[in-house]
Design a protein around this motif. Structure first.
Motif, PDB file in Angstrom:
ATOM      1  N   CYS A  34      38.995   2.161  31.858  1.00 15.30           N
ATOM      2  CA  CYS A  34      38.194   2.114  30.811  1.00 15.30           C
ATOM      3  C   CYS A  34      36.799   2.793  30.579  1.00 15.30           C
ATOM      4  CB  CYS A  34      37.862   0.606  30.316  1.00 15.30           C
ATOM      5  SG  CYS A  34      39.495  -0.394  30.116  1.00 15.30           S
ATOM      6  N   GLN A  35      36.992   4.084  30.360  1.00 14.82           N
ATOM      7  CA  GLN A  35      35.746   4.763  30.572  1.00 14.82           C
ATOM      8  C   GLN A  35      35.661   5.813  28.896  1.00 14.82           C
ATOM      9  OE1 GLN A  35      37.083   6.464  34.170  1.00 14.82           O
ATOM     10  NE2 GLN A  35      37.645   8.412  33.308  1.00 14.82           N
ATOM     11  N   LYS A  36      35.504   5.062  28.171  1.00 12.17           N
ATOM     12  CA  LYS A  36      35.438   5.908  26.732  1.00 12.17           C
ATOM     13  C   LYS A  36      34.047   6.878  26.689  1.00 12.17           C
ATOM     14  CE  LYS A  36      36.642   4.993  21.946  1.00 12.17           C
ATOM     15  NZ  LYS A  36      35.841   6.063  21.187  1.00 12.17           N
ATOM     16  N   TRP A  37      34.310   8.154  26.730  1.00 12.38           N
ATOM     17  CA  TRP A  37      33.406   8.786  26.950  1.00 12.38           C
ATOM     18  C   TRP A  37      31.967   8.858  25.853  1.00 12.38           C
ATOM     19  CZ3 TRP A  37      31.209  13.282  24.140  1.00 12.38           C
ATOM     20  CH2 TRP A  37      30.425  14.027  24.774  1.00 12.38           C
TER      21      TRP A  37
ATOM     22  N   GLY B 193      38.423  -6.235  36.285  1.00  8.82           N
ATOM     23  CA  GLY B 193      37.222  -5.613  36.166  1.00  8.82           C
ATOM     24  C   GLY B 193      36.862  -5.089  34.946  1.00  8.82           C
ATOM     25  N   THR B 194      35.630  -4.838  34.815  1.00  2.00           N
ATOM     26  CA  THR B 194      34.883  -4.567  33.335  1.00  2.00           C
ATOM     27  C   THR B 194      35.280  -2.798  33.057  1.00  2.00           C
ATOM     28  OG1 THR B 194      33.256  -4.900  32.013  1.00  2.00           O
ATOM     29  CG2 THR B 194      32.762  -4.143  34.367  1.00  2.00           C
ATOM     30  N   SER B 195      34.643  -2.487  32.117  1.00  2.00           N
ATOM     31  CA  SER B 195      34.981  -1.006  31.802  1.00  2.00           C
ATOM     32  C   SER B 195      33.631  -0.373  32.498  1.00  2.00           C
ATOM     33  CB  SER B 195      34.852  -0.844  30.434  1.00  2.00           C
ATOM     34  OG  SER B 195      33.490  -1.335  29.968  1.00  2.00           O
ATOM     35  N   ILE B 196      33.908   0.982  32.701  1.00  2.36           N
ATOM     36  CA  ILE B 196      32.949   1.965  33.325  1.00  2.36           C
ATOM     37  C   ILE B 196      31.864   2.259  31.958  1.00  2.36           C
ATOM     38  CG2 ILE B 196      32.549   4.272  33.849  1.00  2.36           C
ATOM     39  CD1 ILE B 196      33.311   3.034  36.186  1.00  2.36           C
ATOM     40  N   SER B 197      32.414   2.436  30.918  1.00  2.00           N
ATOM     41  CA  SER B 197      31.491   2.539  29.693  1.00  2.00           C
ATOM     42  C   SER B 197      32.202   2.142  28.379  1.00  2.00           C
ATOM     43  CB  SER B 197      31.455   4.060  29.469  1.00  2.00           C
ATOM     44  OG  SER B 197      32.647   4.789  29.121  1.00  2.00           O
ATOM     45  N   THR B 198      33.325   1.703  28.218  1.00  2.46           N
ATOM     46  CA  THR B 198      33.724   1.169  26.836  1.00  2.46           C
ATOM     47  C   THR B 198      33.025  -0.070  26.334  1.00  2.46           C
ATOM     48  OG1 THR B 198      36.053   2.177  27.470  1.00  2.46           O
ATOM     49  CG2 THR B 198      35.778   0.831  25.677  1.00  2.46           C
ATOM     50  N   ASN B 199      32.734  -0.039  25.245  1.00  2.00           N
ATOM     51  CA  ASN B 199      32.277  -1.203  24.374  1.00  2.00           C
ATOM     52  C   ASN B 199      30.567  -0.919  24.574  1.00  2.00           C
ATOM     53  OD1 ASN B 199      34.439  -1.627  23.241  1.00  2.00           O
ATOM     54  ND2 ASN B 199      34.479  -3.760  24.088  1.00  2.00           N
ATOM     55  N   GLY B 200      29.909   0.062  25.134  1.00  2.00           N
ATOM     56  CA  GLY B 200      28.560   0.137  25.658  1.00  2.00           C
ATOM     57  C   GLY B 200      27.906  -0.710  26.461  1.00  2.00           C
ATOM     58  N   ASP B 201      26.687  -1.276  26.179  1.00  2.52           N
ATOM     59  CA  ASP B 201      26.005  -1.822  27.155  1.00  2.52           C
ATOM     60  C   ASP B 201      26.573  -3.086  27.784  1.00  2.52           C
ATOM     61  OD1 ASP B 201      24.073   0.328  27.436  1.00  2.52           O
ATOM     62  OD2 ASP B 201      22.733  -0.620  25.722  1.00  2.52           O
ATOM     63  N   GLY B 202      27.058  -3.858  26.712  1.00  2.31           N
ATOM     64  CA  GLY B 202      27.607  -5.433  27.406  1.00  2.31           C
ATOM     65  C   GLY B 202      26.629  -6.045  27.395  1.00  2.31           C
ATOM     66  N   GLU B 203      27.106  -7.458  28.007  1.00  2.99           N
ATOM     67  CA  GLU B 203      25.845  -8.282  28.207  1.00  2.99           C
ATOM     68  C   GLU B 203      26.433  -9.376  29.306  1.00  2.99           C
ATOM     69  OE1 GLU B 203      25.491 -11.121  24.954  1.00  2.99           O
ATOM     70  OE2 GLU B 203      27.347 -10.432  24.034  1.00  2.99           O
ATOM     71  N   ASP B 204      25.605 -10.025  29.756  1.00  2.87           N
ATOM     72  CA  ASP B 204      25.961 -10.910  30.895  1.00  2.87           C
ATOM     73  C   ASP B 204      26.998 -11.945  30.624  1.00  2.87           C
ATOM     74  OD1 ASP B 204      25.248 -11.843  33.760  1.00  2.87           O
ATOM     75  OD2 ASP B 204      25.120 -13.671  32.703  1.00  2.87           O
ATOM     76  N   LEU B 205      26.737 -12.622  29.441  1.00  7.05           N
ATOM     77  CA  LEU B 205      27.723 -13.621  29.018  1.00  7.05           C
ATOM     78  C   LEU B 205      27.505 -13.821  27.563  1.00  7.05           C
ATOM     79  CD1 LEU B 205      30.322 -15.410  30.225  1.00  7.05           C
ATOM     80  CD2 LEU B 205      28.675 -17.061  30.430  1.00  7.05           C
TER      81      LEU B 205
ATOM     82  N   HIS C 113      37.633  -5.085  29.694  1.00 10.04           N
ATOM     83  CA  HIS C 113      36.017  -4.848  29.424  1.00 10.04           C
ATOM     84  C   HIS C 113      35.183  -5.844  30.014  1.00 10.04           C
ATOM     85  CE1 HIS C 113      37.836  -2.274  25.772  1.00 10.04           C
ATOM     86  NE2 HIS C 113      38.142  -1.571  26.996  1.00 10.04           N
ATOM     87  N   GLN C 114      35.744  -6.652  30.707  1.00 11.88           N
ATOM     88  CA  GLN C 114      34.905  -8.205  31.193  1.00 11.88           C
ATOM     89  C   GLN C 114      35.325  -8.180  32.569  1.00 11.88           C
ATOM     90  OE1 GLN C 114      37.054 -10.546  28.301  1.00 11.88           O
ATOM     91  NE2 GLN C 114      34.946 -10.809  27.337  1.00 11.88           N
ATOM     92  N   ASN C 115      34.568  -8.761  33.409  1.00 17.21           N
ATOM     93  CA  ASN C 115      34.847  -9.162  34.794  1.00 17.21           C
ATOM     94  C   ASN C 115      35.357 -10.543  34.756  1.00 17.21           C
ATOM     95  OD1 ASN C 115      33.844  -7.089  36.429  1.00 17.21           O
ATOM     96  ND2 ASN C 115      31.843  -7.301  35.702  1.00 17.21           N
ATOM     97  N   TYR C 116      36.436 -10.754  35.444  1.00 22.43           N
ATOM     98  CA  TYR C 116      36.886 -12.269  35.867  1.00 22.43           C
ATOM     99  C   TYR C 116      37.227 -12.437  37.173  1.00 22.43           C
ATOM    100  CZ  TYR C 116      38.704 -11.443  30.909  1.00 22.43           C
ATOM    101  OH  TYR C 116      38.819 -11.247  29.650  1.00 22.43           O
ATOM    102  N   ALA C 117      37.020 -13.504  37.508  1.00 19.86           N
ATOM    103  CA  ALA C 117      37.373 -14.185  39.005  1.00 19.86           C
ATOM    104  C   ALA C 117      38.555 -15.233  38.664  1.00 19.86           C
ATOM    105  CB  ALA C 117      36.622 -14.269  39.900  1.00 19.86           C
TER     106      ALA C 117
END
Length: 531
Positions: free
Chosen positions: A169-172, A450-462, A425-429
């Motif tokens: 997931c690497q939306k340019w 695994g989360t995205s490389i860039s998709t959805n921008g900066d993101g947040e911790d939770l 676009h999120q990390n899960y275990a």
């Protein structure tokens, strides 16, 4: 978010600094199966630099790997031809034991044909197992950047360790590829890319003014897909990560069309029309990825599911959850009550691929079975409380297939099954269970999303959704919503996963850190968090 001037600077920074209609002869010559002949004329040496898209390697075996490059002196040309002439070009390649190429162990040539976008995929064999090699290409009077790659260990050996990363997931147009900058500095044996390498949507937001007009349309034709890959691959950090390690790649939906399923597009286009689009998308994917001849598309069909062995330590089984699936159940979106998702006649894998997967469970001596998967296998209930509100596109919409795969892993004595997944676009275990309707169902496998490389921008911790997931899904041990990649270190005794995250991607220069680490013990499915 950025001024027009800074946007244009970013595009320049991202430029490289540091098949269905193809003839059988073009395919054979492009893989290096035979040497190119005089019909492949050398190009004019005065032309611009042809290796603007970098180099790559992939699908390692114990005695070789596939190499890749694509000639494109004008990579964003509107016709999708990359500024190349309508004739084949000879591309020479060398593989060496040292970076100065004083100890060359393999050399050859391949034909970069216009039918395959002037890409080449030479397949190298006869090398020593379990060691690093250097490679480079020469064409049109220029030499490519140098890449490094590795062969797998001997099939009969138990390697002491394996280190790999996975990403997706690497939306340019939604952020910088800073995660790849950090990934390229890791000590890895290989990288898995699990889908959404490109996005088919028009370039959006502030970056619209920084790209040619022909990138402001949705990708539906071969020329569109070729140019979109060229744009994404112009990023120096992505190129460096490709050049640093061998990759195992598989597409998800956005390489073709959002949420597509077999012959069905998102917008229910006529089947013949969509299959032509799929053929064009698959051809462009092959042209731009380090894939073997066995993955060469034939019209709208492409051989993507495959198994790569890493000695007796691990088997990587790359799944294809798009090409053979049934249409999504109910509305195809988030649903509170959809009995059709439990229908045993519905499949996300298709019967033949599922049988191939399960037969692989029976026949493999590997300590760890690793499934490269496009969208979450685990249940992701979006609403705390009674019932389950789930999306129909991932495995939740095909619950019977999930149950069959996980039950078979138990019945066929799979010692350790770990699923690595992209898309969300999120990390899960998480702990995997065959039937999430049974609160007492045992944990039978493990999944890391695994989360995205860039998709959805900066993101947040939770964020709010992440908190809902933790409350509604007791099998979740961890959720994080930042950007980054996942690093996995595997030994015969233990699997360790480190979620590597960056705090922002809308600006350059973000540092990387390990947000959380989890282990899986040999013979004991399920995650344990580590300090």
């Amino acid at each position: 978010m950025r001024s027009a001037a800074s946007v244009r600077t970013r595009v320049e920074r991202r430029r490289f600094l540091g098949i269905g209609t193809a003839s059988a002869a073009a395919v054979a010559l492009g893989t290096g199966l035979f040497s190119a002949t005089a019909s492949a004329e050398p190009a004019d040496k005065k032309r611009d630099y042809p290796f603007t898209l970098g180099v790559a390697s992939g699908d390692p075996t114990e005695d070789g790997f596939v190499l890749w490059t694509r000639l494109a002196p004008d990579p964003l040309a509107a016709d999708g031809k990359g500024g190349m002439p309508d004739r084949p070009i000879t591309v020479e390649y060398q593989v060496a034991l040292d970076s100065r190429f004083r100890r060359i162990v393999h050399r050859g040539s391949a034909e970069a044909s216009p039918e395959l976008g002037h890409s080449v995929h030479p397949e190298i064999t006869g090398l020593a197992s379990g060691r690093e090699y250097y490679y480079r290409f020469r064409a049109m009077g220029d030499v490519s950047p140098i890449g490094t790659t590795r062969t797998a260990p001997p099939a009969s050996s138990m390697a002491g360790s394996l280190s790999f990363a996975f990403a997706s997931c690497q939306k340019w147009d939604q952020g910088h590829y800073t995660a790849y900058e950090h990934m390229a500095q890791e000590d890895l044996d290989l990288v898995l890319h699990l889908g959404d390498y490109i996005y088919e949507y028009p370039i959006e937001g502030d970056l619209r003014g920084s790209v040619p007009d022909h990138l402001l349309v949705e990708t539906t034709q071969l020329k569109h897909y070729r140019v979109r890959y060229a744009l994404y691959k112009s990023d120096v950090h992505l190129q460096n990560a490709h050049a640093r390690f061998p990759w195992l790649v598989v597409p998800d939906d956005h390489e073709v069309d959002n949420n597509w399923a077999d012959e069905i597009s998102q917008d229910d286009d006529p089947s013949a029309e969509f299959l032509q689009r799929r053929a064009d998308a698959f051809q462009a994917y092959y042209e731009n990825m380090p894939l073997r001849r066995s993955s060469m598309p034939v019209g709208p069909d492409m051989g993507l599911h495959r198994r790569i062995s890493y000695g007796r330590l691990a088997d990587f089984t790359m799944l294809d959850t798009r090409q053979y699936r049934d249409d999504q159940a109910c509305s195809g979106r988030l649903e509170d009550d959809c009995d059709a998702r439990f229908d045993r006649n519905r499949s996300i894998l298709g019967e033949r691929q599922r049988k191939w997967l399960l037969d692989g469970f029976s026949g493999s001596p590997a300590r760890w079975q690793i499934l490269g998967n496009q969208s979450p296998m685990t249940q992701t209930d979006n609403t705390p409380g009674e019932g389950a509100s789930v999306w129909m596109d991932p495995w939740d919409g095909y619950a019977a297939d999930r149950e069959r795969v996980l039950d078979a892993a138990v019945q066929r004595d799979v010692r350790n099954l770990v699923v690595v997944t992209g898309d969300r676009h999120q990390n899960y275990a998480v702990d995997l269970k065959a039937d999430y309707r049974d609160e007492k169902a045992p944990t039978v496998a493990t999944e890391f999303v695994g989360t995205s490389i860039s998709t959805n921008g900066d993101g947040e911790d939770l964020g709010e959704q992440g908190r809902r997931f933790l409350e509604a899904n007791p099998h979740f041990a961890f959720v994080n919503e930042q950007r980054g990649y996942v690093r996995c270190t595997v030994s015969p005794e233990e699997w360790r996963t480190d979620f590597r995250v960056v705090p922002y991607v809308t600006q350059q220069g973000a540092p990387v850190s390990t947000r959380a680490s989890f282990t899986v013990a040999d013979g004991t499915p399920g995650v344990v968090q580590r300090p």
